[in-house]
Scaffold this motif. Sequence first.
Motif, PDB file in Angstrom:
ATOM      1  N   ILE A   1      -2.306   3.499 -11.154  1.00 13.16           N
ATOM      2  CA  ILE A   1      -1.711   2.159 -11.160  1.00 13.16           C
ATOM      3  C   ILE A   1      -2.643   1.209 -11.889  1.00 13.16           C
ATOM      4  CG2 ILE A   1      -1.069   0.222  -9.688  1.00 13.16           C
ATOM      5  CD1 ILE A   1      -0.117   2.256  -7.654  1.00 13.16           C
ATOM      6  N   ASP A   2      -2.053   0.365 -12.742  1.00 12.60           N
ATOM      7  CA  ASP A   2      -2.823  -0.616 -13.496  1.00 12.60           C
ATOM      8  C   ASP A   2      -2.879  -1.955 -12.763  1.00 12.60           C
ATOM      9  OD1 ASP A   2      -4.292  -1.294 -15.855  1.00 12.60           O
ATOM     10  OD2 ASP A   2      -2.569  -2.482 -16.502  1.00 12.60           O
ATOM     11  N   GLY A   3      -1.800  -2.325 -12.065  1.00  9.01           N
ATOM     12  CA  GLY A   3      -1.754  -3.587 -11.330  1.00  9.01           C
ATOM     13  C   GLY A   3      -0.600  -3.590 -10.339  1.00  9.01           C
ATOM     14  N   SER A   4      -0.686  -4.498  -9.361  1.00  7.52           N
ATOM     15  CA  SER A   4       0.386  -4.602  -8.371  1.00  7.52           C
ATOM     16  C   SER A   4       0.359  -5.989  -7.747  1.00  7.52           C
ATOM     17  CB  SER A   4       0.229  -3.539  -7.285  1.00  7.52           C
ATOM     18  OG  SER A   4      -0.982  -3.744  -6.575  1.00  7.52           O
ATOM     19  N   TRP A   5       1.498  -6.400  -7.213  1.00 10.69           N
ATOM     20  CA  TRP A   5       1.616  -7.687  -6.541  1.00 10.69           C
ATOM     21  C   TRP A   5       2.760  -7.634  -5.546  1.00 10.69           C
ATOM     22  CZ3 TRP A   5       6.303 -10.105  -7.108  1.00 10.69           C
ATOM     23  CH2 TRP A   5       7.102  -9.697  -8.178  1.00 10.69           C
ATOM     24  N   ILE A   6       2.742  -8.558  -4.578  1.00 10.42           N
ATOM     25  CA  ILE A   6       3.830  -8.668  -3.611  1.00 10.42           C
ATOM     26  C   ILE A   6       3.869 -10.099  -3.091  1.00 10.42           C
ATOM     27  CG2 ILE A   6       2.464  -7.989  -1.595  1.00 10.42           C
ATOM     28  CD1 ILE A   6       5.019  -6.371  -0.698  1.00 10.42           C
ATOM     29  N   TYR A   7       5.077 -10.634  -2.913  1.00 11.85           N
ATOM     30  CA  TYR A   7       5.250 -11.931  -2.268  1.00 11.85           C
ATOM     31  C   TYR A   7       5.132 -11.727  -0.765  1.00 11.85           C
ATOM     32  CZ  TYR A   7       7.009 -14.020  -6.595  1.00 11.85           C
ATOM     33  OH  TYR A   7       7.137 -14.480  -7.877  1.00 11.85           O
TER      34      TYR A   7
ATOM     35  N   ASN B   1       0.818  -1.213   0.000  1.00 13.28           N
ATOM     36  CA  ASN B   1       0.000   0.000   0.000  1.00 13.28           C
ATOM     37  C   ASN B   1       0.852   1.264   0.000  1.00 13.28           C
ATOM     38  OD1 ASN B   1      -2.417  -1.403  -0.046  1.00 13.28           O
ATOM     39  ND2 ASN B   1      -2.618  -1.422   2.176  1.00 13.28           N
ATOM     40  N   ASN B   2       1.968   1.268   0.721  1.00 15.91           N
ATOM     41  CA  ASN B   2       2.859   2.431   0.732  1.00 15.91           C
ATOM     42  C   ASN B   2       3.529   2.630  -0.624  1.00 15.91           C
ATOM     43  OD1 ASN B   2       2.245   2.940   3.394  1.00 15.91           O
ATOM     44  ND2 ASN B   2       4.028   1.872   4.195  1.00 15.91           N
ATOM     45  N   VAL B   3       3.947   1.538  -1.255  1.00 19.26           N
ATOM     46  CA  VAL B   3       4.571   1.635  -2.577  1.00 19.26           C
ATOM     47  C   VAL B   3       3.548   2.144  -3.590  1.00 19.26           C
ATOM     48  CG1 VAL B   3       5.645   0.319  -4.447  1.00 19.26           C
ATOM     49  CG2 VAL B   3       6.296  -0.138  -2.081  1.00 19.26           C
ATOM     50  N   LYS B   4       2.336   1.606  -3.532  1.00 17.72           N
ATOM     51  CA  LYS B   4       1.285   2.053  -4.444  1.00 17.72           C
ATOM     52  C   LYS B   4       0.976   3.534  -4.256  1.00 17.72           C
ATOM     53  CE  LYS B   4      -2.343  -0.659  -4.622  1.00 17.72           C
ATOM     54  NZ  LYS B   4      -3.366  -1.678  -4.295  1.00 17.72           N
ATOM     55  N   ALA B   5       0.939   3.992  -3.022  1.00 14.26           N
ATOM     56  CA  ALA B   5       0.669   5.409  -2.754  1.00 14.26           C
ATOM     57  C   ALA B   5       1.750   6.300  -3.357  1.00 14.26           C
ATOM     58  CB  ALA B   5       0.561   5.646  -1.254  1.00 14.26           C
TER      59      ALA B   5
ATOM     60  N   PRO C   1      16.332  -8.796   5.058  1.00 15.51           N
ATOM     61  CA  PRO C   1      15.126  -9.488   4.612  1.00 15.51           C
ATOM     62  C   PRO C   1      14.221  -8.497   3.881  1.00 15.51           C
ATOM     63  CG  PRO C   1      14.991  -9.045   6.960  1.00 15.51           C
ATOM     64  CD  PRO C   1      16.347  -8.603   6.508  1.00 15.51           C
ATOM     65  N   VAL C   2      13.731  -8.900   2.711  1.00 14.69           N
ATOM     66  CA  VAL C   2      12.890  -8.013   1.906  1.00 14.69           C
ATOM     67  C   VAL C   2      11.638  -8.734   1.425  1.00 14.69           C
ATOM     68  CG1 VAL C   2      14.830  -6.636   1.069  1.00 14.69           C
ATOM     69  CG2 VAL C   2      14.044  -8.574  -0.274  1.00 14.69           C
ATOM     70  N   TYR C   3      10.637  -7.936   1.098  1.00 14.52           N
ATOM     71  CA  TYR C   3       9.487  -8.397   0.331  1.00 14.52           C
ATOM     72  C   TYR C   3       9.742  -7.979  -1.107  1.00 14.52           C
ATOM     73  CZ  TYR C   3       6.855  -8.757   4.739  1.00 14.52           C
ATOM     74  OH  TYR C   3       6.423  -9.084   5.988  1.00 14.52           O
ATOM     75  N   LYS C   4       9.482  -8.865  -2.058  1.00 16.33           N
ATOM     76  CA  LYS C   4       9.607  -8.509  -3.464  1.00 16.33           C
ATOM     77  C   LYS C   4       8.220  -8.347  -4.054  1.00 16.33           C
ATOM     78  CE  LYS C   4      14.161 -10.138  -4.415  1.00 16.33           C
ATOM     79  NZ  LYS C   4      15.027 -10.806  -5.350  1.00 16.33           N
ATOM     80  N   GLY C   5       8.099  -7.376  -4.939  1.00 14.00           N
ATOM     81  CA  GLY C   5       6.805  -7.100  -5.538  1.00 14.00           C
ATOM     82  C   GLY C   5       6.950  -6.360  -6.840  1.00 14.00           C
ATOM     83  N   GLY C   6       5.825  -5.962  -7.387  1.00 11.37           N
ATOM     84  CA  GLY C   6       5.842  -5.254  -8.655  1.00 11.37           C
ATOM     85  C   GLY C   6       4.652  -4.321  -8.793  1.00 11.37           C
ATOM     86  N   ILE C   7       4.815  -3.346  -9.688  1.00 14.08           N
ATOM     87  CA  ILE C   7       3.797  -2.339  -9.978  1.00 14.08           C
ATOM     88  C   ILE C   7       3.784  -2.140 -11.485  1.00 14.08           C
ATOM     89  CG2 ILE C   7       3.236   0.126  -9.792  1.00 14.08           C
ATOM     90  CD1 ILE C   7       2.795  -1.000  -7.161  1.00 14.08           C
TER      91      ILE C   7
ATOM     92  N   MET D   1       2.727   1.258 -21.274  1.00 12.08           N
ATOM     93  CA  MET D   1       2.748   0.465 -20.045  1.00 12.08           C
ATOM     94  C   MET D   1       4.161   0.462 -19.474  1.00 12.08           C
ATOM     95  SD  MET D   1       1.138  -1.511 -17.896  1.00 12.08           S
ATOM     96  CE  MET D   1      -0.262  -2.332 -18.598  1.00 12.08           C
ATOM     97  N   GLU D   2       4.274   0.793 -18.195  1.00 13.33           N
ATOM     98  CA  GLU D   2       5.538   0.720 -17.473  1.00 13.33           C
ATOM     99  C   GLU D   2       5.398  -0.324 -16.382  1.00 13.33           C
ATOM    100  OE1 GLU D   2       6.158   4.607 -15.802  1.00 13.33           O
ATOM    101  OE2 GLU D   2       7.354   5.237 -17.504  1.00 13.33           O
ATOM    102  N   SER D   3       6.394  -1.176 -16.232  1.00 15.41           N
ATOM    103  CA  SER D   3       6.398  -2.176 -15.171  1.00 15.41           C
ATOM    104  C   SER D   3       7.655  -2.021 -14.331  1.00 15.41           C
ATOM    105  CB  SER D   3       6.347  -3.583 -15.756  1.00 15.41           C
ATOM    106  OG  SER D   3       5.135  -3.777 -16.437  1.00 15.41           O
ATOM    107  N   PHE D   4       7.490  -2.178 -13.040  1.00 13.85           N
ATOM    108  CA  PHE D   4       8.598  -2.060 -12.103  1.00 13.85           C
ATOM    109  C   PHE D   4       8.577  -3.246 -11.150  1.00 13.85           C
ATOM    110  CE2 PHE D   4       7.458   2.222 -13.324  1.00 13.85           C
ATOM    111  CZ  PHE D   4       8.683   2.853 -13.513  1.00 13.85           C
ATOM    112  N   GLU D   5       9.750  -3.701 -10.760  1.00 12.38           N
ATOM    113  CA  GLU D   5       9.901  -4.655  -9.677  1.00 12.38           C
ATOM    114  C   GLU D   5      10.623  -3.940  -8.546  1.00 12.38           C
ATOM    115  OE1 GLU D   5      11.813  -8.308 -10.650  1.00 12.38           O
ATOM    116  OE2 GLU D   5      10.088  -9.046 -11.785  1.00 12.38           O
ATOM    117  N   PHE D   6      10.231  -4.239  -7.323  1.00 18.66           N
ATOM    118  CA  PHE D   6      10.862  -3.601  -6.171  1.00 18.66           C
ATOM    119  C   PHE D   6      11.171  -4.630  -5.101  1.00 18.66           C
ATOM    120  CE2 PHE D   6       6.323  -3.450  -5.244  1.00 18.66           C
ATOM    121  CZ  PHE D   6       6.268  -3.874  -3.928  1.00 18.66           C
TER     122      PHE D   6
END
Length: 104
Positions: free
Chosen positions: A50-56, A38-42, A70-76, A84-89
């Motif tokens: 935003i068109d889509g998002s996900w997180i492990y 939610n913070n990344v999306k904001a 330790p990290v969570y990996k996700g994408g926007i 269309m732009e896609s990002f992994e974080f």
Amino acid sequence: MKIRDFLIGVATGVAATIIIKETANRVSPYVPANHVLNNVKAAFKKEAPIDGSWIYMKTEDFYNGVTTVPVYKGGISRIMNGEMESFEFAADARSGIIVDLKRL
């Protein structure tokens, strides 16, 4: 009330606070993954919808050149200027701060 009794009460309160805080950190030392997403999306919504998002939901180890965290990996994904732009974080699981961002 004697000063001694007062100081014993204060010391007991401080000790109880420390024990409760340490126990809470051991039970759940990480920020919940959905809060991180939610913070990344904001942050991304400030520039474009935003068109889509996900997180492990499980953490992974990430080496940032200095230390392993330790990290969570996700994408926007989003549409910016008609494309269309896609990002992994990768976001630090303890603080939620983005430690790595890649445009795909």
